[in-house]
Design an enzyme around this catalytic site. Structure first.
Site, PDB file in Angstrom:
ATOM      1  N   GLU A 198      -4.921 -35.719 -10.128  1.00 34.49           N
ATOM      2  CA  GLU A 198      -5.663 -36.160 -11.307  1.00 34.49           C
ATOM      3  C   GLU A 198      -6.806 -35.185 -11.451  1.00 34.49           C
ATOM      4  O   GLU A 198      -7.907 -35.424 -11.001  1.00 34.49           O
ATOM      5  CB  GLU A 198      -6.164 -37.596 -11.092  1.00 34.49           C
TER       6      GLU A 198
ATOM      7  N   GLU B 151     -10.846 -28.308 -15.812  1.00 37.09           N
ATOM      8  CA  GLU B 151     -11.274 -28.430 -14.420  1.00 37.09           C
ATOM      9  C   GLU B 151     -10.383 -27.621 -13.482  1.00 37.09           C
ATOM     10  O   GLU B 151     -10.402 -27.827 -12.270  1.00 37.09           O
ATOM     11  CB  GLU B 151     -11.320 -29.913 -14.005  1.00 37.09           C
TER      12      GLU B 151
HETATM   13  N1  SAH Z   1      -7.722 -38.750  -7.285  1.00 38.01           N
HETATM   14  C1  SAH Z   1      -8.925 -39.535  -7.532  1.00 38.01           C
HETATM   15  C2  SAH Z   1     -10.114 -38.695  -7.936  1.00 38.01           C
HETATM   16  C3  SAH Z   1      -9.878 -37.763  -9.106  1.00 38.01           C
HETATM   17  S1  SAH Z   1     -11.302 -36.813  -9.522  1.00 38.01           S
HETATM   18  C4  SAH Z   1      -8.622 -40.602  -8.547  1.00 38.01           C
HETATM   19  O1  SAH Z   1      -7.653 -40.430  -9.282  1.00 38.01           O
HETATM   20  O2  SAH Z   1      -9.331 -41.610  -8.642  1.00 38.01           O
HETATM   21  C5  SAH Z   1     -10.829 -35.208  -9.052  1.00 38.01           C
HETATM   22  C6  SAH Z   1     -11.269 -34.837  -7.639  1.00 38.01           C
HETATM   23  O3  SAH Z   1     -10.595 -33.642  -7.299  1.00 38.01           O
HETATM   24  C7  SAH Z   1     -12.739 -34.525  -7.480  1.00 38.01           C
HETATM   25  O4  SAH Z   1     -13.224 -35.291  -6.427  1.00 38.01           O
HETATM   26  C8  SAH Z   1     -12.812 -33.029  -7.155  1.00 38.01           C
HETATM   27  O5  SAH Z   1     -13.822 -32.737  -6.218  1.00 38.01           O
HETATM   28  C9  SAH Z   1     -11.440 -32.769  -6.554  1.00 38.01           C
HETATM   29  N2  SAH Z   1     -10.816 -31.436  -6.734  1.00 38.01           N
HETATM   30  C10 SAH Z   1     -10.638 -30.787  -7.898  1.00 38.01           C
HETATM   31  N3  SAH Z   1      -9.907 -29.665  -7.729  1.00 38.01           N
HETATM   32  C11 SAH Z   1      -9.601 -29.609  -6.412  1.00 38.01           C
HETATM   33  C12 SAH Z   1      -8.845 -28.685  -5.614  1.00 38.01           C
HETATM   34  N4  SAH Z   1      -8.236 -27.639  -6.163  1.00 38.01           N
HETATM   35  N5  SAH Z   1      -8.761 -28.928  -4.298  1.00 38.01           N
HETATM   36  C13 SAH Z   1      -9.357 -30.017  -3.746  1.00 38.01           C
HETATM   37  N6  SAH Z   1     -10.072 -30.917  -4.454  1.00 38.01           N
HETATM   38  C14 SAH Z   1     -10.183 -30.730  -5.770  1.00 38.01           C
END
Ligand code: SAH
Ligand code: ZN
Length: 692
Positions: free
Chosen positions: A144, A153
């Site tokens: 996500e 993002e």
């Molecule tokens: N999966 C959770 C949170 C989604 S928010 C849910 O659905 O509730 C997205 C998260 O991904 C954030 O905490 C951000 O720090 C992390 N993130 C984004 N890109 C990333 C990457 N390439 N590797 C590891 N973490 C990542």
């Protein structure tokens, strides 16, 4: 470890770099994060759960072990869903350390420690192999990583890398695919966020029209996304020129390419009009069949289905490079270009010989050449284009200006000096405090003055107010000091009180009978019940059966960091609320005098007059231009039976969320909320406290 945080000082209008402990950044990040909003997004959570269950089942039916890779696990929610659905093992990747730590705790508390391994790394650093972070490649990819623009993002490079190195060929992906939709519209309101419209000024010697220079007319603007709560845009504010069209899709179960590319679709306008704006949103199919679909479509697209409110995914407004008149039924091509992180649009008329041609070479991402888009952000363009607001300023300037007026304007990127000149001031000069630090908008103003034959009529003083010398003013005393006031570095409404500090700094240059416009300002407050915005700061507790209270506690700690809660800026036209109290004036600031040494304190109580949940207090400023003309940067209108509020569409208001919500009934003796406010004249900040 120490970090430096940039912050504008409201007493000097300039940026300051403050040394903060390492905790500061992290608490800011958590306190202002979207995690709570995501956990409250029921529609998203339910559909992810359905998609994840289906993917796990498909893998199991093939007789394989279900090995899940969850990139960006946050609270660990999606991995816990996978584990509950029967996945054999989950690798939960999270780059943000405090979140990875929280995920470990949450996973443990929910009893999944043996099935979920939290890895505090960026996904591109994750290793696979017997000694690696992952024993083997995964066959289910759950993520996500989307923002309102889908790819902002970094979802594309992350997927590209994951397919190359972290998952098996033919893996199941949840979501399975994303599709971006577009609709061509005409909208004076939204177009006014990109373009400066001619300003009409009724002067003594007839009507004057202020026009933008040609560089500004043809400027493509900025590449940054304009994301808004499109559901708050009334249908009377735009007119749709095309149907909703699928622009492009990304299949997440196959290798993903992040390199720049273009997509082109053919459009036939359903109506003639001026093509100005491309509205865009996306949906995700959680499974290959497309049965589980989570959509960001605005209200007019599927009027019958219930809308899920969310702030972490909204809709996008793209501005075409220029306005294009289009005819109903004619053939048009709309091109979407994207790089790894952003999307932009172009519209072309189809010519017969071009019919079969594919999308041509990508057009470069929009870059502002005219500088106006650097000087004015989108809400500021909207504000400058607000004719009824301009009329208030004209009316009040006309009252105070005389033919021998020596006028100084202190505001960033303001048109007031031009208005003052047209309205007959003898000498007009301006200071644009915040911009001096950031970039010199001199060329822009020169072009602007040239386009209106105003060269040498208005002087831009490139000095901060406190460094103003008599020579800057040609040794004259200022008889009229004006400001909107507006400063680009202001975050909260009262930061524009910098005008008061600047007024104090230039005191020695003011004539004894100087007129200051605005003559005063006041801070107003009202207790409200939000329709939805409360979600972003409210604990979630149990999310789809998983206990995420560790996250709630973490957010609460960060909000209370330094033992004081702060107001935060939100543009309330996007976030409906109803008033539970009367609007109340709480502090006043007299610009005819200098800033006092001692703090301005006030205490009092507001009565809750309507039934509802008190989520917080809204705060805004009103500027009293003259004795009888005021402008509000907050409440514009209150419809009294229901308490519905109309907010200034160009400004952010201050919102103070109460830590506990009280539900008020209509009683003969209504509940009162006690408040205390302190405007610290040394820092320019307002501290506040509420007792419910
Ligand atoms: N999966 C959770 C949170 C989604 S928010 C849910 O659905 O509730 C997205 C998260 O991904 C954030 O905490 C951000 O720090 C992390 N993130 C984004 N890109 C990333 C990457 N390439 N590797 C590891 N973490 C990542
Ligand atoms: Zn520009």
């Amino acid at each position: 470890m120490k970090t430096f945080c940039g912050r504008a000082n409201p007493t000097t209008g300039s940026m300051e770099w403050l040394e903060e402990g390492e905790d500061y950044d992290y608490h800011q990040e958590i306190a202002r994060s979207r995690y709570a909003d995501m956990l409250h997004d029921k529609d998203r959570n339910v559909k992810y759960y359905q998609g994840i269950c289906a993917a796990v089942n498909r893998v199991k039916e093939r007789g394989e072990k279900a090995i899940v890779l969850d990139i960006g696990t946050g609270t660990g929610l999606l991995s816990m869903m996978a584990a509950s659905a029967g996945a054999d093992f989950c690798y939960a990747i999270e780059v943000f350390k405090p979140m990875a730590n929280a995920a470990v705790k949450i996973v443990e508390k929910n009893g999944f420690s043996d099935k979920i391994k939290v890895i505090n790394k960026h996904s591109t650093e994750v290793t696979v192999g017997p000694d690696g972070d992952m024993q083997c490649r995964a066959n289910i990819l759950v993520t996500e990583l989307f923002d309102t623009e889908l790819i902002g993002e970094g979802a594309l490079p992350t997927y590209e890398h994951a397919h190359k190195y972290l998952v098996q060929e033919g893996c199941e992906a949840v979501p399975h695919r994303a599709t971006v939709y577009v609709q061509l519209v005409e909208s004076r309101r939204m177009w006014s966020w990109k373009k400066l419209f001619p300003v009409h000024i009724e002067a003594e010697d007839g009507e004057k029209i202020l026009v933008p220079p040609s560089e500004m007319e043809n400027c493509p603007g900025l590449p940054s996304v304009c994301d808004i709560q499109l559901n708050q845009m009334p249908s009377s504010d735009f007119s749709t020129l095309s149907d909703v069209v699928k622009m492009f899709s990304v299949d997440f179960s196959k290798p993903v390419q992040s390199a720049s590319t273009c997509y082109r679709v053919q459009l036939e306008p359903v109506k003639s009009g001026k093509a100005q704006i491309v509205l865009s949103w996306w949906d995700i199919d959680m499974d290959p069949s497309g049965m589980v679909n989570c959509s960001m479509a605005p209200y007019w697209v599927k009027p019958t289905s219930a809308l899920q409110w969310r702030d972490h995914w909204m809709q996008c407004v793209y501005f075409l490079p220029r306005e294009e008149p289009v005819l109903q039924g004619e053939k048009l091509y709309l091109t979407a270009c994207r790089d790894e992180y952003s999307v932009w649009y172009n519209l072309q008329k189809a010519r017969a010989d071009e019919e079969e041609q594919k999308a041509d070479v990508c057009v470069e991402s929009p870059v502002c050449r005219c500088r106006a888009h650097l000087l004015w952000n989108r809400p500021r363009f909207g504000e400058l284009n607000d004719q009824s607001r301009t009329r208030q300023y004209i009316k009040s300037l006309r009252k105070v200006l005389k033919t021998d007026s020596v006028c100084l304007c202190i505001s960033d990127g303001s048109l007031l000096p031009v208005l003052a000149y047209y309205l007959g001031a003898k000498q007009v000069q301006c200071v644009q405090p915040s911009r001096i630090d950031l970039f010199h908008p001199h060329e822009l103003w020169q072009a602007f003055f040239k386009a209106n034959n105003l060269e040498d009529k208005i002087k831009i003083i490139e000095a901060r107010p406190e460094l103003l010398k008599p020579s800057h003013l040609e040794d004259k005393k200022i008889s009229v000091l004006v400001g909107e006031p507006f400063f680009t570095t202001s975050l909260l409404p009262w930061h524009n009180l910098y005008f008061w500090y600047a007024r104090t700094a230039v005191s020695s240059h003011l004539a004894s009978n100087v007129t200051v416009l605005p003559q005063s300002a006041s801070l107003h407050m009202m207790i409200v019940e939000f329709q939805d915005l409360w979600r972003i700061r409210s604990p979630c507790g149990i999310c789809e059966g998983f206990d995420v209270r560790t996250m709630d506690d973490m957010i609460k700690d960060s909000l209370n960091f330094r033992e004081s809660k702060e107001a935060e800026p939100h543009p309330l036209w996007e976030y409906p609320c109803k008033s539970l109290s009367e609007p109340q004036e709480v502090l006043t600031f007299d610009f005819t005098k200098t800033v006092p040494q001692q703090c301005l304190r006030t205490e009092g109580s507001v009565k809750l007059l309507r039934k509802g949940k008190s989520h917080g207090a809204v705060l805004w400023m009103e500027y009293h231009l003259t004795a009888d003309i005021s402008v509000s940067t907050g409440l514009m209108q209150l419809s009294n039976e229901k308490g519905n509020c109309e907010w200034n569409p160009h400004c952010k208001q201050g919102v103070y969320f109460f830590s506990s919500v009280i539900e008020s009934e209509i009683l003969s003796d209504p509940t009162a909320v006690e408040y205390a406010m302190n405007f610290d004249t040394k820092t320019g900040e307002i501290a506040m406290d509420f007792k419910l």
